[in-house]
Design a protein around this motif. Structure first.
Motif, PDB file in Angstrom:
ATOM      1  N   TYR A   1     -11.941 -28.532 -22.143  1.00 31.20           N
ATOM      2  CA  TYR A   1     -13.287 -27.999 -21.915  1.00 31.20           C
ATOM      3  C   TYR A   1     -13.647 -26.949 -22.980  1.00 31.20           C
ATOM      4  O   TYR A   1     -14.662 -27.033 -23.655  1.00 31.20           O
ATOM      5  CB  TYR A   1     -13.376 -27.389 -20.522  1.00 31.20           C
ATOM      6  CG  TYR A   1     -14.757 -26.884 -20.179  1.00 31.20           C
ATOM      7  CD1 TYR A   1     -15.110 -25.554 -20.403  1.00 31.20           C
ATOM      8  CD2 TYR A   1     -15.730 -27.747 -19.681  1.00 31.20           C
ATOM      9  CE1 TYR A   1     -16.380 -25.099 -20.112  1.00 31.20           C
ATOM     10  CE2 TYR A   1     -17.005 -27.304 -19.382  1.00 31.20           C
ATOM     11  CZ  TYR A   1     -17.322 -25.982 -19.598  1.00 31.20           C
ATOM     12  OH  TYR A   1     -18.586 -25.521 -19.333  1.00 31.20           O
TER      13      TYR A   1
ATOM     14  N   ARG B   1     -23.258 -24.555 -14.423  1.00 31.13           N
ATOM     15  CA  ARG B   1     -22.347 -23.535 -13.874  1.00 31.13           C
ATOM     16  C   ARG B   1     -22.513 -23.532 -12.364  1.00 31.13           C
ATOM     17  O   ARG B   1     -23.626 -23.395 -11.863  1.00 31.13           O
ATOM     18  CB  ARG B   1     -22.722 -22.181 -14.480  1.00 31.13           C
ATOM     19  CG  ARG B   1     -21.788 -21.059 -14.185  1.00 31.13           C
ATOM     20  CD  ARG B   1     -22.140 -19.841 -15.023  1.00 31.13           C
ATOM     21  NE  ARG B   1     -21.706 -19.999 -16.426  1.00 31.13           N
ATOM     22  CZ  ARG B   1     -22.103 -19.172 -17.405  1.00 31.13           C
ATOM     23  NH1 ARG B   1     -22.983 -18.236 -17.159  1.00 31.13           N
ATOM     24  NH2 ARG B   1     -21.633 -19.331 -18.636  1.00 31.13           N
TER      25      ARG B   1
ATOM     26  N   PRO C   1     -25.429 -22.369 -20.360  1.00 30.02           N
ATOM     27  CA  PRO C   1     -25.783 -23.334 -19.306  1.00 30.02           C
ATOM     28  C   PRO C   1     -27.180 -23.900 -19.576  1.00 30.02           C
ATOM     29  O   PRO C   1     -28.061 -23.180 -20.063  1.00 30.02           O
ATOM     30  CB  PRO C   1     -25.776 -22.480 -18.028  1.00 30.02           C
ATOM     31  CG  PRO C   1     -24.894 -21.326 -18.354  1.00 30.02           C
ATOM     32  CD  PRO C   1     -25.080 -21.071 -19.811  1.00 30.02           C
TER      33      PRO C   1
ATOM     34  N   ARG D   1     -24.740 -28.293 -19.736  1.00 26.40           N
ATOM     35  CA  ARG D   1     -23.669 -27.397 -19.250  1.00 26.40           C
ATOM     36  C   ARG D   1     -24.146 -26.773 -17.941  1.00 26.40           C
ATOM     37  O   ARG D   1     -25.146 -26.085 -17.901  1.00 26.40           O
ATOM     38  CB  ARG D   1     -23.404 -26.295 -20.276  1.00 26.40           C
ATOM     39  CG  ARG D   1     -22.297 -25.331 -19.857  1.00 26.40           C
ATOM     40  CD  ARG D   1     -22.060 -24.252 -20.892  1.00 26.40           C
ATOM     41  NE  ARG D   1     -21.097 -23.263 -20.427  1.00 26.40           N
ATOM     42  CZ  ARG D   1     -20.805 -22.131 -21.103  1.00 26.40           C
ATOM     43  NH1 ARG D   1     -21.407 -21.866 -22.259  1.00 26.40           N
ATOM     44  NH2 ARG D   1     -19.918 -21.268 -20.636  1.00 26.40           N
TER      45      ARG D   1
ATOM     46  N   GLU E   1     -17.421 -24.824 -14.112  1.00 23.69           N
ATOM     47  CA  GLU E   1     -18.513 -25.374 -14.928  1.00 23.69           C
ATOM     48  C   GLU E   1     -18.251 -26.853 -15.204  1.00 23.69           C
ATOM     49  O   GLU E   1     -17.127 -27.322 -15.090  1.00 23.69           O
ATOM     50  CB  GLU E   1     -18.590 -24.628 -16.266  1.00 23.69           C
ATOM     51  CG  GLU E   1     -18.941 -23.164 -16.150  1.00 23.69           C
ATOM     52  CD  GLU E   1     -19.187 -22.533 -17.522  1.00 23.69           C
ATOM     53  OE1 GLU E   1     -19.494 -21.336 -17.572  1.00 23.69           O
ATOM     54  OE2 GLU E   1     -19.082 -23.244 -18.544  1.00 23.69           O
ATOM     55  N   THR E   2     -19.304 -27.526 -15.575  1.00 19.66           N
ATOM     56  CA  THR E   2     -19.178 -28.939 -15.967  1.00 19.66           C
ATOM     57  C   THR E   2     -20.089 -29.181 -17.161  1.00 19.66           C
ATOM     58  O   THR E   2     -21.213 -28.684 -17.201  1.00 19.66           O
ATOM     59  CB  THR E   2     -19.629 -29.867 -14.813  1.00 19.66           C
ATOM     60  OG1 THR E   2     -18.887 -29.520 -13.660  1.00 19.66           O
ATOM     61  CG2 THR E   2     -19.375 -31.325 -15.163  1.00 19.66           C
ATOM     62  N   ILE E   3     -19.578 -29.905 -18.124  1.00 14.18           N
ATOM     63  CA  ILE E   3     -20.405 -30.357 -19.241  1.00 14.18           C
ATOM     64  C   ILE E   3     -20.610 -31.861 -19.055  1.00 14.18           C
ATOM     65  O   ILE E   3     -19.644 -32.596 -18.832  1.00 14.18           O
ATOM     66  CB  ILE E   3     -19.720 -30.086 -20.596  1.00 14.18           C
ATOM     67  CG1 ILE E   3     -19.734 -28.586 -20.920  1.00 14.18           C
ATOM     68  CG2 ILE E   3     -20.400 -30.865 -21.718  1.00 14.18           C
ATOM     69  CD1 ILE E   3     -19.077 -28.239 -22.254  1.00 14.18           C
TER      70      ILE E   3
ATOM     71  N   LEU F   1     -16.482 -27.127 -25.900  1.00 14.46           N
ATOM     72  CA  LEU F   1     -17.618 -26.179 -25.888  1.00 14.46           C
ATOM     73  C   LEU F   1     -17.747 -25.488 -27.243  1.00 14.46           C
ATOM     74  O   LEU F   1     -18.823 -25.373 -27.820  1.00 14.46           O
ATOM     75  CB  LEU F   1     -17.373 -25.138 -24.791  1.00 14.46           C
ATOM     76  CG  LEU F   1     -18.507 -24.171 -24.475  1.00 14.46           C
ATOM     77  CD1 LEU F   1     -19.687 -24.899 -23.879  1.00 14.46           C
ATOM     78  CD2 LEU F   1     -18.032 -23.081 -23.529  1.00 14.46           C
TER      79      LEU F   1
ATOM     80  N   SER G   1     -14.657 -27.768 -16.188  1.00 14.95           N
ATOM     81  CA  SER G   1     -14.025 -26.644 -16.911  1.00 14.95           C
ATOM     82  C   SER G   1     -12.540 -26.518 -16.609  1.00 14.95           C
ATOM     83  O   SER G   1     -11.825 -25.825 -17.331  1.00 14.95           O
ATOM     84  CB  SER G   1     -14.726 -25.331 -16.540  1.00 14.95           C
ATOM     85  OG  SER G   1     -14.755 -25.181 -15.139  1.00 14.95           O
TER      86      SER G   1
END
Ligand SMILES: Nc1ncnc2c1ncn2[C@@H]1O[C@H](COP(=O)(O)OP(=O)(O)OP(=O)(O)O)[C@@H](O)[C@H]1O
Length: 454
Positions: free
Chosen positions: A72, A142, A124, A140, A156-158, A76, A67
């Motif tokens: 990001y 968190r 998420p 996703r 966060e990471t996707i 999203l 994120s």
């Protein structure tokens, strides 16, 4: 164990008896069988797991977007628009959030509809999307422990996962998300503010302000606009001559004369964003200032508002008026020193040009100084026409005579017309009640005291 085994063999009757008990005990043999079966399953499971892991490593490819990455948000929200999306975890984003740039509330709706207040983005968890005939798992995540200290939101990471053979799809998706973001921001101006050593969007991007809506003396507006355009169109010219590709402007004049509005409208005209920096901000240090001015987001101009507020001459202002740890030399170096970045436009504003240190506004740091004063007859006529949509030379002259005679600011003139939207006659009557302000004139940066000086 050995002890037990040896005592049994010393007595053959005991060994035979133990064997007959165990072999005849169905529970025991079932238990042994189950143990064997369980062991077999465990081995099989381990084999399948490692095989799946191998296949996954060989056949699947993943891409992570943290994120903190600028793309990001764009990704999203773009994902929220992909038609073939299978999510059962959705998240609601309030329109006012920095992320709601992609679906601004519809201005036409009288009563805001739910969709104009909120929007649904993938929450998420795991989502499956189909994009260009490829199936992609999007996860996703968190962080439950780490959070962005500047905003307090968890990091966060996707993670995108697809078949190895479709790995090219990732760049297509990111490119499309980028285009989606630019389209969404097309008629917007993003205002960045400093967070630690980074620039972050302040709120959601705002509608651009028309340059024509800022009523200035014609030469001032045209000259600065053309100068900025000329600068932006001559990168190579500067590079060929080894001149630092930087341009500085000082807009000065009494409060409410349109300095900030003009810059905001100019940025919109050029399709640029604005990075606002308050030099008197608590905790701002030389290093932070230097880092911020060396890492301005692309296509952005820097606004140092009320640049006089941090320094009065070289000395710092009194304790009350000054809390930053920025030194004067730190400011000079950040604006023009060897470490400062190329390709940067800085606008400084002040109501007190007289207290600015000459070193700060010498050419190379400030290349053009423009005076934006109180209302002039020309500005009153132009503002009258803009607000009432017509020319009425007689009435606008009467208003101009009163307003200019009182040295009224353009902000006050705007307020006068806003309060009398339908009746310029009432505006004239109200103008007579305006306070008498001191006369304001261009500062003597040049002997002729012209509104524009280099
Ligand atoms: N020349 C102008 N043309 C149109 N509107 C103006 C002008 N000057 C001021 N205004 C209006 O007055 C308000 C204040 O303007 P702005 O903040 O740009 O003034 P400023 O010179 O930056 O003031 P300050 O020096 O106090 O920061 C805004 O709503 C703006 O629309």
């Amino acid at each position: 164990m050995n002890q037990l085994a040896s005592s049994a063999t010393n007595h053959p009757d005991t060994a035979n008896g133990l064997q007959s008990i165990l072999s005849g005990n169905s529970f025991f043999s079932a238990g042994i069988g189950l143990m064997g079966f369980g062991a077999g399953l465990a081995i099989l499971r381990r084999g399948v797991m490692s095989g799946a892991g191998l296949i996954k490593r060989r056949m699947l490819v993943s891409l992570e977007i943290p994120s903190k990455e600028k793309s990001y948000n764009a990704f999203l929200h773009w994902m929220g628009t992909v038609p073939k999306r299978y999510s059962n975890q959705l998240a609601v984003e309030a329109r006012g959030s920095a992320k709601s740039i992609f679906h601004p509330p519809t201005r036409s709706s009288k009563q805001p509809t739910p969709s104009s207040l909120f929007q649904l983005v993938p929450g998420p968890g795991k989502h499956i999307i189909k994009y260009k005939k490829c199936w992609i798992q999007v996860e996703r995540q968190r962080s439950s422990r780490l959070q962005d200290l500047t905003t307090g939101t968890p990091w966060e990471t996707i993670t995108l996962t697809t078949l190895s053979r479709d790995r090219e799809i990732f760049s297509d998706m990111l490119l499309e998300a980028q285009k989606f973001m630019h389209t969404a921001q097309k008629n917007k101006t993003t205002i960045y503010t400093a967070w630690a050593t980074d620039w972050k969007p302040f709120g959601s991007p705002r509608s651009k302000r028309l340059l024509s809506s800022v009523v200035l003396e014609k030469d001032v507006k045209d000259l600065i606009t053309e100068d900025v355009r000329d600068f932006l169109g001559n990168y190579q010219w500067y590079a060929d001559r080894g001149i630092p590709y930087r341009r500085g402007y000082l807009l000065y004049g009494p409060p409410g004369s349109g300095k900030t509005s003009f810059l905001y409208a100019l940025a919109g005209e050029l399709d640029y964003d604005i990075c606002v920096l308050n030099l008197a901000e608590r905790g701002l240090s030389d290093d932070r200032l230097n880092h911020l001015l060396s890492n301005v987001p692309p296509k952005s101009v820097v606004l140092l508002e009320d640049v006089d507020s941090a320094f009065q001459g070289r000395d710092r202002s009194g304790e009350v008026g000054f809390r930053a740890n920025v030194t004067f030399s730190g400011l000079l170096n950040a604006v023009d020193g060897v470490t400062s970045a190329d390709e940067r436009i800085i606008f400084m504003t002040t109501n007190h040009p007289d207290i600015l240190d000459p070193a700060l506004i010498r050419p190379g740091r400030v290349d053009i100084k423009a005076y934006l004063g109180n209302a002039t007859p020309q500005q009153v006529h132009d503002m009258f026409r803009r607000f009432y949509g017509k020319d009425d030379p007689k009435l606008s002259s009467e208003i101009s005579e009163v307003v200019c005679g009182k040295n009224t600011s353009m902000a006050s003139l705007q307020g006068l017309f806003v309060m009398n939207k339908t009746s310029p006659e009432a505006a004239l009557e109200l103008a007579k009640e305006l306070p008498q302000l001191p006369k304001s004139t261009p500062f003597a940066f040049n002997s002729q005291k012209k509104p524009l000086s280099v």
